[in-house]
Design an enzyme around this catalytic site. Sequence first.
Site, mmCIF file in Angstrom:
data_model
loop_
_atom_site.group_PDB
_atom_site.id
_atom_site.type_symbol
_atom_site.label_atom_id
_atom_site.label_comp_id
_atom_site.label_asym_id
_atom_site.label_seq_id
_atom_site.Cartn_x
_atom_site.Cartn_y
_atom_site.Cartn_z
ATOM 1 N N VAL A 163 -2.421 -0.900 6.564
ATOM 2 C CA VAL A 163 -1.519 -1.704 5.752
ATOM 3 C C VAL A 163 -1.656 -3.181 6.092
ATOM 4 C CG1 VAL A 163 0.889 -2.113 5.157
ATOM 5 C CG2 VAL A 163 0.079 0.214 5.523
ATOM 6 N N GLY A 164 -1.811 -3.477 7.374
ATOM 7 C CA GLY A 164 -1.933 -4.874 7.786
ATOM 8 C C GLY A 164 -3.125 -5.565 7.154
ATOM 9 N N GLU A 182 1.483 -7.474 13.613
ATOM 10 C CA GLU A 182 1.540 -6.702 14.849
ATOM 11 C C GLU A 182 1.359 -5.253 14.443
ATOM 12 O OE1 GLU A 182 2.532 -4.124 17.147
ATOM 13 O OE2 GLU A 182 4.604 -4.856 17.193
ATOM 14 N N GLN A 263 6.029 12.497 10.668
ATOM 15 C CA GLN A 263 5.618 12.031 11.985
ATOM 16 C C GLN A 263 5.627 13.173 12.997
ATOM 17 O OE1 GLN A 263 4.294 9.267 12.703
ATOM 18 N NE2 GLN A 263 4.220 9.447 14.921
ATOM 19 N N GLU A 313 -3.380 6.404 18.112
ATOM 20 C CA GLU A 313 -2.000 6.074 18.441
ATOM 21 C C GLU A 313 -1.119 7.269 18.076
ATOM 22 O OE1 GLU A 313 -0.219 2.822 16.280
ATOM 23 O OE2 GLU A 313 0.868 2.183 18.064
#
Length: 413
Positions: A163-164, A182, A263, A313
């Site tokens: 997305v960044g 971030e 998640q 991650e």
Amino acid sequence: RMAQNGTTENGMAEGIPALPFPQPIKIQEIRCTKIFINNEWHTSSRGGTFPTFNPATGVKICDVEEADKEDVDKAVEAARAAAQRGSPWRRMDASSRGRMLHQLADLMERDRLLLATLETLDTGKPFLQSFFIDLDGSIKTLRYYAGWADKIQGKSLPVGECVGQLIKEAAAKSNLKRVTLELGGKNPCIVFADCDLQMAVKETQKGAFYNQGQCCTAASRVFVEESIYEEFVRCSVENAKKIVIGDPLDPQTSQGPQIDHQQFVKIMDLIESGKKEGARLEYGGTAVGEKNLFIQPTIFSGVKDHMRIAKEEVFGPVQCILSFKSQQEVIERANSSQYGLVSAIFTTSMDRALSVSASLETGTVWINCYNALHTQAPFGGYKMSGNGRELGEYALAEYTEVKAVTIKLSETL
């Protein structure tokens, strides 16, 4: 009664508190579920809503109006108008602005339980959120999915893409607006044999399990020197058994549920990958309960750099413990990641601490501590962890436009 794998008959590992969990603490009634734009409440332009569930119980809390592209465009236009020259906000002096921001902070503290509940939305879609403070002293929020936050670029953001990168691309294509990013990390902790072992165990687990592991600074790669490796693993397991799982609004709880089902599934998949790829499951690794989203604090030893749990991650309560032989080796392995957000070093030698910290490719290095964030210290990452800085003097530069005004004087001194 314990089964052969160290779990009880209800599937819980030894040391995990038995169900039922403490009853959820009742919070104030949720009334404001519409979209707040320009000091007015609106329904969604397309009539959409999304459900918000309590991850500790699986019970639906409410349905919230879902801001669509048209709603976000209205909000952007209202924000632009508020920032125009001559607007009340632009005419307001710095002291008055400060008082309003302090008022917002006070109200957020007052309603922190309500705001915490509202955060449990579908994180399967990237979203942005803005807070507004109304003249009557109430907090207003606008949530909108990033794919609809146009005036940047009109395309949705499929889950799985960075997305960044898309936001930065869109910002460049529109009007070169400045973007500070971030984007997360796979953060290394290096534990040398001369460290205070108990303190290192405590701090690395604080980093691994804080906020159920749902933290960009999570201590997800713990490199331990060979000579103390076995003892470190043993102490880590003992420490993990003391963690109290329960409702996050109960002050006795030290670990709550994951944010949502998507998640939860992702974390469990990564735990299974660790087992299949040969890591040793020392503790945890299973779900707690059926209708809620609790995962046991999980510890893997024997983790290798090529494993998914060592590269991806996890964003869940999973601690990966790796071993190393030499200082140069561990520096190279710690830096062999696409991320570079934070790192930590545990040693009693300040010479080693300073030497290794200079070699680590991360925006923050903690020495004999973890998650030590301060308003005065800049925070941000290297590489795919983003760019720009929050906090400290460096953060002010991200919000400042520099202007040079030159005047020609008729006479010189």
